[in-house]
Design a protein around this motif. Sequence first.
Motif, PDB file in Angstrom:
ATOM      1  N   ASP A 150     -80.260 -15.405  18.545  1.00 10.01           N
ATOM      2  CA  ASP A 150     -79.388 -16.407  17.952  1.00 10.01           C
ATOM      3  C   ASP A 150     -78.570 -17.200  18.972  1.00 10.01           C
ATOM      4  O   ASP A 150     -77.759 -18.046  18.589  1.00 10.01           O
ATOM      5  CB  ASP A 150     -78.421 -15.746  16.970  1.00 10.01           C
ATOM      6  CG  ASP A 150     -79.146 -15.149  15.773  1.00 10.01           C
ATOM      7  OD1 ASP A 150     -80.237 -15.646  15.442  1.00 10.01           O
ATOM      8  OD2 ASP A 150     -78.620 -14.182  15.184  1.00 10.01           O
ATOM      9  N   ALA A 151     -78.751 -16.942  20.257  1.00  8.19           N
ATOM     10  CA  ALA A 151     -77.970 -17.660  21.267  1.00  8.19           C
ATOM     11  C   ALA A 151     -78.223 -19.156  21.156  1.00  8.19           C
ATOM     12  O   ALA A 151     -79.362 -19.609  21.065  1.00  8.19           O
ATOM     13  CB  ALA A 151     -78.339 -17.159  22.660  1.00  8.19           C
ATOM     14  N   GLY A 152     -77.147 -19.932  21.148  1.00  6.90           N
ATOM     15  CA  GLY A 152     -77.262 -21.377  21.022  1.00  6.90           C
ATOM     16  C   GLY A 152     -76.371 -22.092  22.007  1.00  6.90           C
ATOM     17  O   GLY A 152     -75.765 -21.478  22.889  1.00  6.90           O
ATOM     18  N   LEU A 153     -76.281 -23.399  21.866  1.00  3.18           N
ATOM     19  CA  LEU A 153     -75.490 -24.222  22.773  1.00  3.18           C
ATOM     20  C   LEU A 153     -74.156 -24.581  22.136  1.00  3.18           C
ATOM     21  O   LEU A 153     -74.074 -24.839  20.932  1.00  3.18           O
ATOM     22  CB  LEU A 153     -76.249 -25.506  23.117  1.00  3.18           C
ATOM     23  CG  LEU A 153     -77.634 -25.323  23.743  1.00  3.18           C
ATOM     24  CD1 LEU A 153     -78.231 -26.691  24.076  1.00  3.18           C
ATOM     25  CD2 LEU A 153     -77.583 -24.436  24.976  1.00  3.18           C
ATOM     26  N   LYS A 188     -74.092 -28.175  31.866  1.00  2.00           N
ATOM     27  CA  LYS A 188     -72.994 -27.499  31.165  1.00  2.00           C
ATOM     28  C   LYS A 188     -73.497 -26.779  29.927  1.00  2.00           C
ATOM     29  O   LYS A 188     -73.022 -25.682  29.589  1.00  2.00           O
ATOM     30  CB  LYS A 188     -71.922 -28.521  30.790  1.00  2.00           C
ATOM     31  CG  LYS A 188     -70.716 -27.919  30.083  1.00  2.00           C
ATOM     32  CD  LYS A 188     -69.681 -28.993  29.760  1.00  2.00           C
ATOM     33  CE  LYS A 188     -68.477 -28.403  29.030  1.00  2.00           C
ATOM     34  NZ  LYS A 188     -67.464 -29.461  28.703  1.00  2.00           N
ATOM     35  N   ALA A 189     -74.486 -27.374  29.263  1.00  7.03           N
ATOM     36  CA  ALA A 189     -75.019 -26.778  28.037  1.00  7.03           C
ATOM     37  C   ALA A 189     -75.848 -25.534  28.318  1.00  7.03           C
ATOM     38  O   ALA A 189     -75.704 -24.509  27.645  1.00  7.03           O
ATOM     39  CB  ALA A 189     -75.861 -27.810  27.291  1.00  7.03           C
ATOM     40  N   LEU A 241     -81.319 -25.771  13.988  1.00  6.53           N
ATOM     41  CA  LEU A 241     -81.049 -24.328  13.995  1.00  6.53           C
ATOM     42  C   LEU A 241     -80.247 -23.855  15.202  1.00  6.53           C
ATOM     43  O   LEU A 241     -79.563 -22.839  15.132  1.00  6.53           O
ATOM     44  CB  LEU A 241     -82.370 -23.561  13.907  1.00  6.53           C
ATOM     45  CG  LEU A 241     -83.195 -23.872  12.644  1.00  6.53           C
ATOM     46  CD1 LEU A 241     -84.453 -23.010  12.607  1.00  6.53           C
ATOM     47  CD2 LEU A 241     -82.364 -23.653  11.390  1.00  6.53           C
ATOM     48  N   ASN A 242     -80.338 -24.535  16.344  1.00 12.81           N
ATOM     49  CA  ASN A 242     -79.547 -24.178  17.513  1.00 12.81           C
ATOM     50  C   ASN A 242     -79.646 -22.693  17.866  1.00 12.81           C
ATOM     51  O   ASN A 242     -78.655 -22.008  18.058  1.00 12.81           O
ATOM     52  CB  ASN A 242     -78.074 -24.557  17.291  1.00 12.81           C
ATOM     53  CG  ASN A 242     -77.232 -24.344  18.549  1.00 12.81           C
ATOM     54  OD1 ASN A 242     -77.720 -24.466  19.664  1.00 12.81           O
ATOM     55  ND2 ASN A 242     -75.961 -24.009  18.352  1.00 12.81           N
ATOM     56  N   LYS A 243     -80.864 -22.193  17.920  1.00 14.55           N
ATOM     57  CA  LYS A 243     -81.098 -20.798  18.301  1.00 14.55           C
ATOM     58  C   LYS A 243     -82.251 -20.769  19.293  1.00 14.55           C
ATOM     59  O   LYS A 243     -83.335 -21.259  19.009  1.00 14.55           O
ATOM     60  CB  LYS A 243     -81.466 -19.943  17.082  1.00 14.55           C
ATOM     61  CG  LYS A 243     -80.369 -19.803  16.041  1.00 14.55           C
ATOM     62  CD  LYS A 243     -80.821 -18.912  14.894  1.00 14.55           C
ATOM     63  CE  LYS A 243     -79.724 -18.759  13.844  1.00 14.55           C
ATOM     64  NZ  LYS A 243     -80.153 -17.852  12.744  1.00 14.55           N
TER      65      LYS A 243
END
Length: 372
Positions: A151-154, A184-185, A355-357
């Motif tokens: 689930d790690a996202g930005l 940075k992201a 989803l950002n995962k």
Amino acid sequence: MAADPFTPAPSGAVKPADPWASTSDPWATAPTGPPQHQQSYDDLWGAPALAHPMPMPLPSPKGSRRPALLIGSATAVVAVLALVTAGVLAFRQQGNTTAREPVSPTVAIPTSELTSTPSYTATTTPPPTTTSALPSGEAALGQNRVYADFDAGLAKQQCNPPGSPSDAAAAQIFYEAAILCLDKAWEPLITAVGMKFRSPNLSITKNCGDAPVGPGGYAALYCTEGDTLYIPVTGMPPEKYGDKAIIYLSMLAHEYGHHLQHLTGTTREASKQERAAGKQSAEGLELSRREELQAQCLSGMFIGSIVETGGRFTVADYQIALNDNAKRGDWDSNLPRSHGSSEHSGSWWDQGYRLNKIGECNTWLSPPSDVS
């Protein structure tokens, strides 16, 4: 002549809600949106769309691999082979398709689940030490530790690169500022799993070897040798894309995705397996598509992290980028099917955005039908 893909929606059209609700936690799960599912992928950075207009349902991809990332137009197939051998990742030019109105994510994104489930155990505990040794085999692909926290996202951030790449000088300023945003992201996510991070180099005026860029060639290239992003102005001509900064930024984020694959060992292993299978074999081309579609998904993740953050990019920019990405991919039947269908190009990109995962961008565990 094809209709302008950026024609605004007719009066009264429903404006899509921003799938990226405000969130400051870099590792927060994706915001409320489409039904939750463990990996549904769509083709993101392929060539222009086929002979069908948007909007239309975008299929959900599942995985593919590739050593050299190419994003370009209909150019010599021989050049494609040479680029793969040299570790060159390129961005294909766009094809001619019509786009009627912005596509709402709730309409364009499939809700079906993937047919495969990751076999690794997700964990939020990063390795205690950082290592420069790159993984190999499946540890560099579907089992890469970058997916340890599925689930790690930005984190959300403002990103305001000035102007647009209207000429070489403006392009240098625009892309240098954008790369700072990308660094940075992505740096926290890479270092959190014990991998070393380094920012890529940028070249506006030069090229990577003899790879064709510009009219009849590729839009942009990433060369593993020198960790360099090659983005000549002729590759993304301002007379075609105007001042739509989000299109240039989305392309840059795709090439940056290839840089991330290089840092995590994915590019080296994918290239090795592609050479062993034969670059033009069915297996070799599938590996290439997995790699390209993953870069699409990573691009979508980044664009999602900068939209509606109080900076210059809004949901309207998201719609422009989605339209553009849904017109890329393997639209030219004269070229090898190395990037994925136009439908998958758009859907993988949008999956990353919505989803950002990082685990949702693991194309290496997806079935062939999701990376076709």
